[in-house]
Motif scaffolding. Structure first.
Motif, short mmCIF file in Angstrom:
data_model
loop_
_atom_site.label_atom_id
_atom_site.label_comp_id
_atom_site.label_asym_id
_atom_site.label_seq_id
_atom_site.Cartn_x
_atom_site.Cartn_y
_atom_site.Cartn_z
N GLY A 99 -18.67 -38.30 -18.92
CA GLY A 99 -19.85 -39.15 -19.06
C GLY A 99 -21.11 -38.35 -19.30
N MET A 100 -21.25 -37.23 -18.59
CA MET A 100 -22.42 -36.38 -18.80
C MET A 100 -22.40 -35.78 -20.20
SD MET A 100 -23.05 -34.60 -15.12
CE MET A 100 -24.68 -34.01 -15.53
N MET A 101 -21.23 -35.40 -20.69
CA MET A 101 -21.14 -34.85 -22.05
C MET A 101 -21.45 -35.93 -23.08
SD MET A 101 -20.84 -32.21 -23.89
CE MET A 101 -20.24 -30.95 -22.81
N GLY A 102 -20.97 -37.15 -22.86
CA GLY A 102 -21.30 -38.25 -23.76
C GLY A 102 -22.79 -38.53 -23.79
N SER A 103 -23.41 -38.47 -22.64
CA SER A 103 -24.85 -38.68 -22.55
C SER A 103 -25.60 -37.56 -23.27
CB SER A 103 -25.27 -38.76 -21.08
OG SER A 103 -26.60 -39.13 -20.96
N ALA A 104 -25.13 -36.33 -23.12
CA ALA A 104 -25.77 -35.20 -23.80
C ALA A 104 -25.61 -35.31 -25.31
CB ALA A 104 -25.17 -33.88 -23.29
N VAL A 105 -24.44 -35.72 -25.77
CA VAL A 105 -24.22 -35.90 -27.22
C VAL A 105 -25.14 -36.99 -27.76
CG1 VAL A 105 -22.54 -36.71 -28.94
CG2 VAL A 105 -21.87 -35.00 -27.25
N GLY A 106 -25.30 -38.06 -27.01
CA GLY A 106 -26.23 -39.12 -27.41
C GLY A 106 -27.65 -38.61 -27.53
N SER A 107 -28.07 -37.76 -26.60
CA SER A 107 -29.42 -37.19 -26.67
C SER A 107 -29.58 -36.27 -27.87
CB SER A 107 -29.73 -36.41 -25.38
OG SER A 107 -29.89 -37.29 -24.31
N VAL A 108 -28.57 -35.46 -28.15
CA VAL A 108 -28.64 -34.55 -29.30
C VAL A 108 -28.73 -35.34 -30.60
CG1 VAL A 108 -27.32 -32.85 -30.64
CG2 VAL A 108 -27.53 -32.59 -28.17
N MET A 109 -27.89 -36.37 -30.73
CA MET A 109 -27.92 -37.18 -31.95
C MET A 109 -29.26 -37.91 -32.07
SD MET A 109 -25.21 -36.49 -33.52
CE MET A 109 -25.31 -37.71 -34.82
N GLY A 110 -29.79 -38.39 -30.96
CA GLY A 110 -31.10 -39.03 -30.97
C GLY A 110 -32.18 -38.06 -31.43
N CYS A 111 -32.10 -36.81 -30.97
CA CYS A 111 -33.07 -35.79 -31.38
C CYS A 111 -32.96 -35.50 -32.87
CB CYS A 111 -32.86 -34.50 -30.60
SG CYS A 111 -33.46 -34.57 -28.91
N LEU A 112 -31.75 -35.42 -33.39
CA LEU A 112 -31.57 -35.16 -34.82
C LEU A 112 -32.19 -36.27 -35.67
CD1 LEU A 112 -27.94 -33.70 -34.92
CD2 LEU A 112 -30.09 -32.48 -35.30
N PHE A 113 -31.91 -37.51 -35.31
CA PHE A 113 -32.48 -38.62 -36.07
C PHE A 113 -33.99 -38.74 -35.86
CE2 PHE A 113 -28.06 -39.90 -36.53
CZ PHE A 113 -28.05 -40.28 -37.86
N LEU A 114 -34.47 -38.39 -34.68
CA LEU A 114 -35.92 -38.37 -34.45
C LEU A 114 -36.57 -37.30 -35.32
CD1 LEU A 114 -38.32 -39.52 -32.88
CD2 LEU A 114 -37.84 -37.85 -31.10
N MET A 115 -35.91 -36.16 -35.46
CA MET A 115 -36.43 -35.10 -36.31
C MET A 115 -36.48 -35.56 -37.77
SD MET A 115 -35.16 -31.14 -36.71
CE MET A 115 -33.55 -31.58 -37.33
N LEU A 116 -35.44 -36.23 -38.23
CA LEU A 116 -35.44 -36.77 -39.60
C LEU A 116 -36.56 -37.78 -39.80
CD1 LEU A 116 -31.60 -37.20 -40.23
CD2 LEU A 116 -33.14 -35.47 -41.23
N SER A 117 -36.78 -38.60 -38.79
CA SER A 117 -37.86 -39.60 -38.91
C SER A 117 -39.22 -38.92 -38.90
CB SER A 117 -37.76 -40.65 -37.81
OG SER A 117 -38.08 -40.11 -36.56
#
Length: 191
Positions: free
Chosen positions: A126-144
């Motif tokens: 669960g913690m790894m899933g949460s961390a992956v979600g944060s990383v993907m959110g950061c990538l898309f935030l960077m693109l935006s």
């Protein structure tokens, strides 16, 4: 003579001896989950700031109208912001779910508020899933954010120095931070 005869059954010594390594690290997990939720909240605010910048027909700070971002850039900005928000929400909900499970398991023993008997594999997954979600959110935030820069400072294809420098700084700093975050998360997951 064994220890159970020397110390009463309800003594703090017996409780301290009966805690396992999994119990003592649960408070660290709760603290890490709290930090993840707090950071995701800050990033979510950045998403809404980016959404407020999606006004059609907005002129860039460049004097050349050919360098103004078109509706396609504003559309991409909106899509990246929504996807980023979705990943941050996913990450926060997974982290909150794990915290809720830990707290519900602790509801029986008020004295040990940050210790729980929880399946460590489920907790780590669960913690790894949460961390992956944060990383993907950061990538898309960077693109935006790259789209925001293009809307405000001019298209990168026009060679606007301000836009190129801002995007370069954004890419270098965020990529470096994500590299450190991912490396640390993988290291912690493998231990």
């Amino acid at each position: 003579m064994d220890e159970s005869e020397t110390y009463p059954k309800d003594s703090s010594f017996q409780r301290a001896r009966s805690t396992s390594a999994a119990d003592t690290t649960t408070s660290v997990h709760v603290t890490a989950l709290d930090g993840l939720v707090n950071v995701n909240s800050l990033f979510t605010i950045a998403v809404f700031v980016g959404l407020s910048l999606t006004t059609p027909g907005q002129r860039s700070l460049e004097n050349n109208t050919a360098c103004d971002a078109g509706i396609d850039i504003a559309r991409k900005l909106l899509v990246f912001e929504v996807v980023s928000f979705s990943f941050f929400l996913f990450s926060s909900l997974v982290a909150q779910g794990l915290k809720l499970a830990i707290n519900l398991l602790n509801s029986k023993d008020v004295d040990e508020a940050f210790r729980a008997h929880i399946n460590l594999k489920v907790l780590r997954l669960g913690m790894m899933g949460s961390a992956v979600g944060s990383v993907m959110g950061c990538l898309f935030l960077m693109l935006s954010m790259i789209n925001v820069i293009e809307i405000r400072l001019g298209l990168l294809s026009c060679g606007s120095k301000s836009a190129v420098h801002a995007v370069a700084a954004l890419l270098i700093l965020v990529s470096s931070a994500l590299f450190v975050y991912i490396s640390t998360a993988i290291y912690a997951f493998m231990q």
